[in-house]
Scaffold this motif. Structure first.
Motif, short mmCIF file in Angstrom:
data_model
loop_
_atom_site.label_atom_id
_atom_site.label_comp_id
_atom_site.label_asym_id
_atom_site.label_seq_id
_atom_site.Cartn_x
_atom_site.Cartn_y
_atom_site.Cartn_z
N GLY A 77 -31.37 -7.07 -36.23
CA GLY A 77 -30.64 -6.20 -37.16
C GLY A 77 -29.29 -5.78 -36.60
O GLY A 77 -28.50 -5.14 -37.30
N GLU A 78 -29.03 -6.11 -35.35
CA GLU A 78 -27.74 -5.74 -34.74
C GLU A 78 -27.43 -6.76 -33.64
O GLU A 78 -28.31 -7.49 -33.18
CB GLU A 78 -27.82 -4.32 -34.15
CG GLU A 78 -28.92 -4.16 -33.10
CD GLU A 78 -29.15 -2.71 -32.72
OE1 GLU A 78 -28.25 -2.11 -32.12
OE2 GLU A 78 -30.25 -2.19 -33.03
N LYS A 97 -38.48 -3.32 -38.73
CA LYS A 97 -38.55 -2.82 -40.11
C LYS A 97 -38.73 -4.02 -41.02
O LYS A 97 -38.21 -5.10 -40.74
CB LYS A 97 -37.26 -2.09 -40.46
CG LYS A 97 -37.10 -0.82 -39.65
CD LYS A 97 -36.00 0.07 -40.20
CE LYS A 97 -35.90 1.31 -39.32
NZ LYS A 97 -34.58 1.48 -38.73
N ALA A 130 -26.17 -10.29 -34.68
CA ALA A 130 -27.00 -9.77 -35.76
C ALA A 130 -27.27 -10.91 -36.74
O ALA A 130 -26.39 -11.72 -37.03
CB ALA A 130 -26.26 -8.64 -36.47
N VAL A 153 -37.23 -7.16 -39.33
CA VAL A 153 -35.88 -7.05 -38.75
C VAL A 153 -35.96 -6.06 -37.58
O VAL A 153 -36.53 -4.97 -37.70
CB VAL A 153 -34.87 -6.56 -39.80
CG1 VAL A 153 -33.45 -6.56 -39.23
CG2 VAL A 153 -34.92 -7.46 -41.04
N PHE A 208 -34.42 -3.58 -34.71
CA PHE A 208 -33.33 -2.69 -34.30
C PHE A 208 -33.70 -2.08 -32.96
O PHE A 208 -34.86 -1.66 -32.77
CB PHE A 208 -33.12 -1.58 -35.33
CG PHE A 208 -32.71 -2.09 -36.68
CD1 PHE A 208 -31.36 -2.24 -37.01
CD2 PHE A 208 -33.67 -2.43 -37.63
CE1 PHE A 208 -30.99 -2.73 -38.27
CE2 PHE A 208 -33.31 -2.92 -38.88
CZ PHE A 208 -31.96 -3.07 -39.20
N GLU A 223 -37.79 -5.84 -44.13
CA GLU A 223 -36.70 -5.84 -45.12
C GLU A 223 -36.65 -7.19 -45.82
O GLU A 223 -36.52 -8.22 -45.14
CB GLU A 223 -35.34 -5.57 -44.43
CG GLU A 223 -35.17 -4.13 -44.00
CD GLU A 223 -33.82 -3.90 -43.29
OE1 GLU A 223 -33.05 -4.87 -43.09
OE2 GLU A 223 -33.58 -2.74 -42.91
#
Ligand code: AMP
Ligand code: MG
Length: 410
Positions: free
Chosen positions: A342-343, A359, A399, A366, A368, A361
């Protein structure tokens, strides 16, 4: 530097599975079978009713309907746990409860809801007659002898980790005690002059000892018996003493944390080497580069890093597989997943175990980062449910790219 995998292999080559013990079934949750289990009985043990209702002959109710009930004479009452000698002839029925054996002559059960007895109150005596409002096919609502399991059938293979439903199954088979591997016994030591027990007030320059608690919990979660020895100060004589005390209880493993870096007061190495040997490995890994492994009083010894995050990750990567091998005969497969990052993630090129929160999604997991990745920041693990693994040699993952994650808690 050696790779994580090489270090794991070298460590595991020093261990073999523990011996078998026979324990009561009630204590067997999470334990690992050392023999296959075969059923000595058929299940169900006898033909029995799947519902509360009436046992009868299907032919009698073939014409029954909601507006066209069939009346039968009730000649017996069969609660669960009882065998009734009465034969059920044509035109007759027996009240029967779920799990009760089917009386001779009956070949079908009609549910109480499909009779006029459905309005009966608890404890009402058995009615003389029953009206049946529905036809049921021959054999309906009967659980047949041996239809789930037949005698001689293999139910569990050796190396099965027993789950709650497995324990229930074994009880159903009448297995009162099970052969499992002995639990590993692990002695846990913390070291450092700065460490305070939790019942002490905080003092300048001191911190609470968290590794003892965390490593104890990790070992317990892995199904080990733990001997927590507490904290040794940074004095050679004290370290000697605590190691002797640990060895006296004859554990399968001694695990200490801290005192294996290059600090001037790190006496672990000297103390362990006085009664055994200790290798210091620079493992190509982050966190947790310094790892010490050897023997002390002839007992395998791990010196984990002191920083709590490093200690945690090193335990999972190196100690947990040993506990699994000892107690289960083999190292268990990790729950892993391919996740999207995610990043952007930077790494220093070592195999990195980054604390992450997954998470869900758009149908993908994803990842983080769950806080800054300093090796003292235990909150990053508290907030994590996965470790994202960045392979050795990789310094940047943008990401949106994919990575492998080790799921901590589903
Ligand atoms: P050391 O390996 O002894 O240099 O310790 C590295 C870091 O880990 C230091 O900041 C220690 O204070 C910390 N540390 C060592 N042992 C523990 C422990 N049992 N609980 C919490 N922090 C610890
Ligand atoms: Mg220290």
């Amino acid at each position: 530097m050696i790779s994580v995998q090489k270090a794991q292999q070298r460590i595991l080559s020093h261990f073999k599975p523990l011996e078998t013990e026979l324990i009561p079934l009630g204590a067997a949750l999470g334990r690992v079978l050392t023999q296959s289990i075969y059923s000595e009985i058929d299940l169900p043990l006898f033909d029995n009713s799947a519902v509360d209702g009436f046992a009868l002959q299907a032919v009698d109710i073939a014409s029954a309907g909601a507006n066209d009930p069939v009346s039968l004479k009730v000649v017996a009452d069969v609660p669960a746990g009882n065998v009734v000698e009465t034969d059920i002839s044509q035109g007759q029925a027996a009240r029967i409860m779920t799990g009760a054996p089917i009386p001779n002559g009956a070949n079908t059960i009609v549910m109480v809801e499909d009779t006029d007895a459905s309005q009966q109150a608890l404890g009402d005596s058995v009615p003389d007659m029953v009206k049946v409002f529905r036809a049921v096919e021959h054999g309906g609502n009967i659980r047949r002898l041996g239809s789930d399991i037949s005698r001689g059938q293999k139910i569990f293979s050796e190396d099965r980790v027993l789950r709650p439903q497995d324990i229930g199954m074994l009880a159903m088979l009448g297995v009162a005690s099970v052969p499992v591997r002995r639990k590993p016994k692990i002695a846990i030591i913390s070291s450092g002059d700065e460490l305070l027990p939790l019942d002490s007030p905080l003092l300048p320059g001191k911190i609470y000892d968290s590794n003892t608690y965390m490593l104890t919990a990790l070992a317990q979660k892995a199904g080990s018996e733990v001997l927590s020895l507490g904290v040794t100060p940074d004095r050679l004589e004290a370290v000697h003493q605590i190691l002797s005390r640990a060895a006296e209880s004859q554990p399968d493993l001694i695990v200490s944390s801290a005192g294996v870096s290059m600090g001037a007061f790190d006496y672990i190495k000297t103390a362990v080497e006085a009664t055994g040997s200790l290798d210091f490995w620079k493992v190509d890994m982050r966190p947790g580069k310094p790892l010490a492994f050897g023997t002390c009083h002839n007992i395998p010894f791990f010196g984990l890093p002191g920083n709590p995050v490093s200690s945690y990750v090193s335990f999972l990567v190196f100690v947990l597989p040993v506990l699994e091998l000892l107690s289960g005969g083999d190292v268990r497969k990790r729950m892993r997943a391919r996740v999207l990052l995610g990043e952007d993630i930077e790494s220093d090129g070592r195999e990195s175990y980054l604390r992450a929160a997954l998470k869900y999604e758009n149908g993908r997991s994803v990842a983080f980062l769950s806080g800054h990745q300093g090796s003292g920041n235990l909150l990053s693990i508290v907030k994590a449910n996965a470790l994202v693994i960045i392979p050795s040699g990789v310094k940047f993952c943008p990401a949106g790219s994919e990575a492998e994650a080790w799921i901590l808690e589903p």
